[in-house]
Motif scaffolding. Structure first.
Motif, short mmCIF file in Angstrom:
data_model
loop_
_atom_site.label_atom_id
_atom_site.label_comp_id
_atom_site.label_asym_id
_atom_site.label_seq_id
_atom_site.Cartn_x
_atom_site.Cartn_y
_atom_site.Cartn_z
N GLY A 146 0.81 -1.26 0.13
CA GLY A 146 -0.09 -0.01 0.15
C GLY A 146 0.90 1.16 0.01
N THR A 403 -0.14 3.80 10.74
CA THR A 403 0.37 3.14 9.50
C THR A 403 0.94 2.16 9.63
N LYS A 406 -0.59 -1.97 5.72
CA LYS A 406 -2.08 -2.23 4.98
C LYS A 406 -2.97 -3.20 5.82
N ARG A 427 -4.47 5.71 5.00
CA ARG A 427 -4.08 5.14 3.98
C ARG A 427 -3.41 5.92 2.89
N TYR A 431 0.58 5.60 1.84
CA TYR A 431 0.66 5.59 0.55
C TYR A 431 1.99 6.51 0.26
#
Length: 504
Positions: A146, A403, A406, A427, A431
């Motif tokens: 991700g 984070t 994913k 997300r 990323y």
């Protein structure tokens, strides 16, 4: 020719009806004290006093009025007692309440463009120190992580470094100075007014400490309180905020500087153990500096008020203790093991944390549903009824979830039944920046500000997981609406490009 049906459709779908019914239930239960209880007490009191000579002012006259009607006297006395007890409770609560802690502002480190590198370039550098089999494994992990194909990495041009220690120190100082300089410029606070400094960084702890480095660089005063938290993992940012809160509530009129960061270059693994190679694929440079205050005069200039901090520790459980662990492999090479038990451990830690946090933040309506569900399932042992998961979307407007990867974000999204919009800051941070450890929740916060999502009165929930194993929460209340046009953070120049659809 077909005739268009212009009859308006006033019917709700079943999902809409369920949603509106729940919102109405939540409103009624949460405001029952205003809708029912207080009006009932007041009307009963007024009725009995008006019926028995409320306009008569002396004790003797009141005694005569109630002498022949003791039942009314008791009802009136009870009503007065409830009002008196309520007043005493409110006053004692205000007196005993700890001092408020404000977040004046925060600054995430803005990465120098020279640190931007493709994942292919990272793999090519790793090829010089790890086997082709390990490179193939890293490629698969990065493709499904991700994380963007372009990431920020410190010291890649000179990798492997001649001195891992010097490279890690350079990375830490670069991030700290960049974030703290930006924070002081934003707030205009004189460094001499800062009464405490807290730095959290897990894997790199030089001598003198990084907190001492801040004291030296910004020439803080001699009586400054300084802490350097090490080895506490990705949840250490929330832990540092909790420590700052406790210290601020014990002092008067001062500021606390909190610096959260990690130095991935100090922990690059050069062996063949796949459980240790994961950290090479996910962790990236980053950091955030916060300025907290306990000055009541700072209420009008601060962005947020800290409402709650809460930690749950699963270190007594062997799987929780060992699921993220720094250790040497069979060849004596140091690395950080991330076990397959991590997702399960994180899920249990999250459930324990939200169970403890729920009574502090959830509306009464949700607490009541949760209680009834537990009673029906456990006391009456009725089978076929699923555990009720409280709707935390009724308590929070924004979610900043660490984070960790994913899979971790997927697990939290599932457990809390969050929407894509609510998961977007987490997300997109994963990323663009990868796992920046304890500072990730602040890059997510900055994303929400840059998007113009923060409105006055909003509640923001930061959730962080870390080795040990720990889950920490911080709850913030927005004191004003944040104008994205006036926001200057790492997302400001590129926010129009987000969100990006991530297929991996």
């Amino acid at each position: 020719m077909a005739v268009e049906n212009t009859t308006p459709n006033f019917l709700f779908t079943s999902d809409q009806l369920k949603t509106y019914t729940k919102l109405f239930y939540n409103f009624v239960i949460s405001n029952s004290i205003y809708l029912f209880i207080i009006p009932t007490i007041l009307s009963t009191t007024i009725h009995h006093f008006s019926a028995h000579g409320f306009n008569q002012t002396t004790i003797t006259q009141l005694h005569k009025c109630y002498a022949n009607d003791p039942r009314s006297f008791i009802v009136g006395l009870v009503c007065l007692s409830l009002l008196l007890l309520g007043t005493i409770y409110v006053l004692t609560t205000i007196i005993r309440r700890p001092g408020k802690v404000y977040l004046v502002d925060f600054a995430c480190y803005k990465h120098d463009p020279s640190f931007l590198a493709s994942t292919e370039a990272v793999r090519q550098r790793l090829e010089t120190v790890i086997s082709p089999e390990s490179i193939a494994f890293c490629r698969k992990v990065m493709e499904k992580s991700g994380v963007s194909d372009n990431v920020f990495v410190y010291g890649l041009k000179d990798f492997p470094p001649k001195s891992t220690f010097d490279c890690a120190r350079g990375e830490a100082e670069t991030v700290i100075i960049g974030a703290v300089d930006d924070l002081l410029a934003k707030t205009g606070v004189n460094p001499r007014d800062i009464g405490m400094v807290i730095v959290n960084i897990s894997m790199f702890n030089p001598l003198p400490s990084l907190s001492a480095m801040i004291v030296n660089r910004y020439k803080l005063r001699e009586d400054v309180i300084s802490y350097n938290l090490g080895g506490m993992g990705c949840s250490a940012g929330v832990i540092a905020v909790d420590l700052a809160k406790r210290l601020l509530q014990g002092q008067r009129n001062t500021y606390a500087l909190v610096m959260s960061l990690e130095s991935p270059t100090s922990g690059y693994y050069v062996g063949g153990d796949r459980s240790k190679l994961l950290s090479n694929c996910l962790f990236r440079m980053g950091g955030a500096a916060l300025l907290l205050s306990n000055r009541s005069s700072d209420h009008h200039i601060s962005k947020y008020e800290l409402k709650h901090t809460l930690r749950t520790h699963h270190g007594a459980d062997d799987k929780g203790y060992t699921c993220v662990r720094q250790e040497v492999d069979e060849e004596g090479k140091l690395g950080m093991t991330i076990s397959k038990d991590l997702i399960g451990v994180a899920g249990r830690a999250l459930k324990a944390n939200i169970a403890a946090l729920g009574p502090l933040v959830l509306p009464i309506s949700e607490q009541l549903l949760f209680l009834v569900n537990n009673v029906v399932r456990k006391w009456f042992k009725i089978k076929g009824i699923s555990p009720y998961v409280p709707d935390f979307k009724l308590a929070f407007n924004h979610f900043c979830i660490h984070t960790g990867g994913k899979a971790v974000l997927d697990e939290v999204e599932k457990n809390l039944n969050l929407t894509k919009w609510q998961m977007e800051p987490s997300r997109m941070t994963l990323y663009r920046y990868g796992n920046t450890s304890s500072s990730s929740v602040w890059y997510e916060f900055a994303y929400a500000e840059a998007k113009g999502r923060i409105q006055k009165g909003d509640c923001v929930w930061q959730i962080a997981f870390g080795s040990g194993f720990k889950c920490g929460s911080a709850v913030w209340h927005a004191l004003r609406t944040i104008d994205p046009a006036k926001v200057d953070n790492p997302w400001s120049d590129v926010i129009h490009q987000f969100p990006i659809i991530v297929n991996n």
